[in-house]
Design a protein around this motif. Structure first.
Motif, mmCIF file in Angstrom:
data_model
loop_
_atom_site.group_PDB
_atom_site.id
_atom_site.type_symbol
_atom_site.label_atom_id
_atom_site.label_comp_id
_atom_site.label_asym_id
_atom_site.label_seq_id
_atom_site.Cartn_x
_atom_site.Cartn_y
_atom_site.Cartn_z
ATOM 1 N N LEU A 183 59.134 31.481 24.710
ATOM 2 C CA LEU A 183 58.248 30.411 24.843
ATOM 3 C C LEU A 183 58.065 29.687 23.375
ATOM 4 O O LEU A 183 57.730 28.373 23.423
ATOM 5 C CB LEU A 183 56.838 30.965 25.113
ATOM 6 C CG LEU A 183 56.708 31.351 26.672
ATOM 7 C CD1 LEU A 183 55.441 31.725 26.782
ATOM 8 C CD2 LEU A 183 57.362 30.682 27.599
ATOM 9 N N ALA A 184 58.223 30.292 22.370
ATOM 10 C CA ALA A 184 58.162 29.527 20.988
ATOM 11 C C ALA A 184 59.366 28.793 21.077
ATOM 12 O O ALA A 184 59.268 27.455 20.574
ATOM 13 C CB ALA A 184 58.394 30.444 20.006
ATOM 14 N N VAL A 185 60.740 29.306 21.208
ATOM 15 C CA VAL A 185 61.723 28.216 21.300
ATOM 16 C C VAL A 185 61.814 27.197 22.322
ATOM 17 O O VAL A 185 62.163 25.962 22.121
ATOM 18 C CB VAL A 185 63.072 29.268 21.400
ATOM 19 C CG1 VAL A 185 63.347 30.055 20.042
ATOM 20 C CG2 VAL A 185 63.109 29.953 22.345
ATOM 21 N N ARG A 186 61.292 27.325 23.497
ATOM 22 C CA ARG A 186 61.139 26.701 24.408
ATOM 23 C C ARG A 186 60.030 25.289 23.844
ATOM 24 O O ARG A 186 60.443 23.995 24.300
ATOM 25 C CB ARG A 186 60.466 27.134 25.945
ATOM 26 C CG ARG A 186 59.992 26.066 26.866
ATOM 27 C CD ARG A 186 59.751 26.833 28.268
ATOM 28 N NE ARG A 186 60.698 27.208 29.085
ATOM 29 C CZ ARG A 186 60.494 28.139 29.979
ATOM 30 N NH1 ARG A 186 59.385 28.176 30.594
ATOM 31 N NH2 ARG A 186 61.680 28.175 30.890
ATOM 32 N N ARG A 187 59.070 25.706 23.260
ATOM 33 C CA ARG A 187 58.132 24.748 22.726
ATOM 34 C C ARG A 187 58.843 23.814 21.734
ATOM 35 O O ARG A 187 58.610 22.728 21.656
ATOM 36 C CB ARG A 187 56.887 25.447 22.128
ATOM 37 C CG ARG A 187 56.004 24.526 21.222
ATOM 38 C CD ARG A 187 54.838 25.213 20.901
ATOM 39 N NE ARG A 187 54.260 24.458 19.894
ATOM 40 C CZ ARG A 187 53.163 23.276 20.162
ATOM 41 N NH1 ARG A 187 53.088 23.068 21.362
ATOM 42 N NH2 ARG A 187 52.746 22.859 19.224
ATOM 43 N N ALA A 188 59.474 24.542 20.858
ATOM 44 C CA ALA A 188 60.352 23.835 19.907
ATOM 45 C C ALA A 188 61.151 22.540 20.512
ATOM 46 O O ALA A 188 61.535 21.531 20.162
ATOM 47 C CB ALA A 188 61.033 24.749 18.916
ATOM 48 N N ALA A 189 62.010 23.128 21.667
ATOM 49 C CA ALA A 189 62.712 22.182 22.311
ATOM 50 C C ALA A 189 62.105 21.128 22.949
ATOM 51 O O ALA A 189 62.523 20.069 23.029
ATOM 52 C CB ALA A 189 63.750 23.075 23.612
ATOM 53 N N GLN A 190 61.116 21.426 23.574
ATOM 54 C CA GLN A 190 60.166 20.203 24.211
ATOM 55 C C GLN A 190 59.703 19.310 23.123
ATOM 56 O O GLN A 190 59.516 18.275 23.248
ATOM 57 C CB GLN A 190 59.232 20.813 24.925
ATOM 58 C CG GLN A 190 59.537 21.536 26.055
ATOM 59 C CD GLN A 190 58.553 22.384 27.097
ATOM 60 O OE1 GLN A 190 57.362 22.151 26.538
ATOM 61 N NE2 GLN A 190 58.686 22.495 28.347
ATOM 62 N N ARG A 191 59.036 19.727 21.770
ATOM 63 C CA ARG A 191 58.839 19.020 20.870
ATOM 64 C C ARG A 191 60.160 18.143 20.393
ATOM 65 O O ARG A 191 59.555 17.133 19.909
ATOM 66 C CB ARG A 191 58.211 19.958 19.618
ATOM 67 C CG ARG A 191 56.870 20.712 20.122
ATOM 68 C CD ARG A 191 55.761 20.113 20.077
ATOM 69 N NE ARG A 191 55.164 19.592 19.029
ATOM 70 C CZ ARG A 191 53.954 19.036 18.973
ATOM 71 N NH1 ARG A 191 53.447 18.477 19.814
ATOM 72 N NH2 ARG A 191 53.481 18.653 17.561
ATOM 73 N N ALA A 192 61.062 18.594 20.385
ATOM 74 C CA ALA A 192 62.266 17.584 20.124
ATOM 75 C C ALA A 192 62.906 16.934 21.275
ATOM 76 O O ALA A 192 63.830 16.146 21.003
ATOM 77 C CB ALA A 192 63.437 18.884 19.587
ATOM 78 N N VAL A 210 65.440 25.031 26.736
ATOM 79 C CA VAL A 210 66.468 25.649 26.043
ATOM 80 C C VAL A 210 67.348 26.556 26.695
ATOM 81 O O VAL A 210 66.983 27.465 27.416
ATOM 82 C CB VAL A 210 65.649 26.362 24.773
ATOM 83 C CG1 VAL A 210 65.017 27.565 25.165
ATOM 84 C CG2 VAL A 210 66.735 26.663 23.714
ATOM 85 N N LEU A 211 68.600 26.471 26.066
ATOM 86 C CA LEU A 211 69.727 27.494 26.366
ATOM 87 C C LEU A 211 70.083 28.197 25.348
ATOM 88 O O LEU A 211 70.363 27.919 24.205
ATOM 89 C CB LEU A 211 70.772 26.648 27.224
ATOM 90 C CG LEU A 211 72.146 27.487 27.530
ATOM 91 C CD1 LEU A 211 71.781 28.225 28.851
ATOM 92 C CD2 LEU A 211 73.381 26.523 27.986
#
Length: 259
Positions: free
Chosen positions: A138-147, A152-153
């Motif tokens: 979820l942390a890397v998904r959040r970072a992807a959405q913030r970008a 994220v894959l």
């Protein structure tokens, strides 16, 4: 209705799950009292219970709880079955486990548009287990959405091969209209398994440099079925490719099992 071992949920047990966050689960979509791959979901719970808790789980007991919860619902909905032991705390997770079964229901999300994703070097803890430890992904998904992306894959941090999405398996369509599944450490998704049986496919290692040679790609899990990817990073993909249409058609025709 949410049930713990077939009974109304008590807040103390939910508090233990929230604070310790140690367990595993499966989610299945129910339509008209039926679910695709029901036996595969039950097999996953039994297998993961042995892996996580070194304990046996009675699939018939689980199915009874699922039926009881589903009786309170109608139409289409998603059932999540979470297995955990409220007696295991942070200090003594190595004690003998007595797994409890939490059954929760939620509405089916409306159809979503194709996903635009970015790639990130990341691997879930114990990728082969569908566990409740979701913080990292979820942390890397959040970072992807913030970008500016939808999701994220993942690529393996050690080998660089493409593996899976944040909460979904990924498949590709190559220039010969073959479905290609990444060969990597991933969650053995039930929907992925059903699609592999329904449509000819191959599995092989893929790296991000292979993506521009692909014609299409899709995310898949029990809640979305087949959801196209419109782009991976800066590489556009055909979200309306005929193979994706055929995959969805074949998936819809897979017989569902009565609960």
């Amino acid at each position: 209705m949410d049930l713990l071992n077939g009974n109304p949920v008590d807040t103390g047990s939910l508090k233990a799950l929230a604070l310790t966050n140690f367990g595993h689960f499966t989610s299945l979509r129910v339509d008209g009292g039926r679910a695709k791959g029901l036996s595969l979901h039950l097999d996953r719970l039994v297998r993961d219970c042995r892996t996580v808790f070194d304990a046996e789980l009675d699939p018939a007991r689980v199915l009874t709880y699922v039926r009881h919860a589903a009786e309170q619902q109608s139409g289409s909905f998603v059932v999540r079955v979470t297995v955990f032991d409220p007696a295991l705390g942070v200090g003594q997770p190595g004690a003998d486990a007595r797994p409890h079964v939490l059954v929760t229901c939620r509405p089916v999300a409306p159809d979503q548009p194709p996903l635009r994703v970015t790639t990130t070097a990341y691997q879930r803890d114990m990728p082969e287990v569908k566990h409740v430890g979701l913080f990292g992904q979820l942390a890397v998904r959040r970072a992807a959405q913030r970008a500016g992306f939808d999701d994220v894959l993942f690529t393996d941090p050690a080998t660089g091969v493409v593996s899976e999405g944040g909460t979904w398996n990924v498949g590709f369509v190559d220039d010969q209209d073959r479905v290609v599944w990444p060969e990597a450490r991933v969650l053995p998704g039930v929907t992925m398994r059903l699609l592999q049986e329904a449509h000819p496919s191959v599995s092989r290692p893929l790296i991000p440099d292979d993506v521009p040679r692909m014609r299409a790609a899709f995310a898949t899990n029990t809640t979305v079925g087949v959801r196209p990817l419109s782009a991976i990073g800066d590489t556009p993909l055909d979200a309306k490719h005929p193979v994706l249409t055929d995959l969805r058609r074949r998936y819809e025709k897979i017989p569902a099992d009565r609960l």
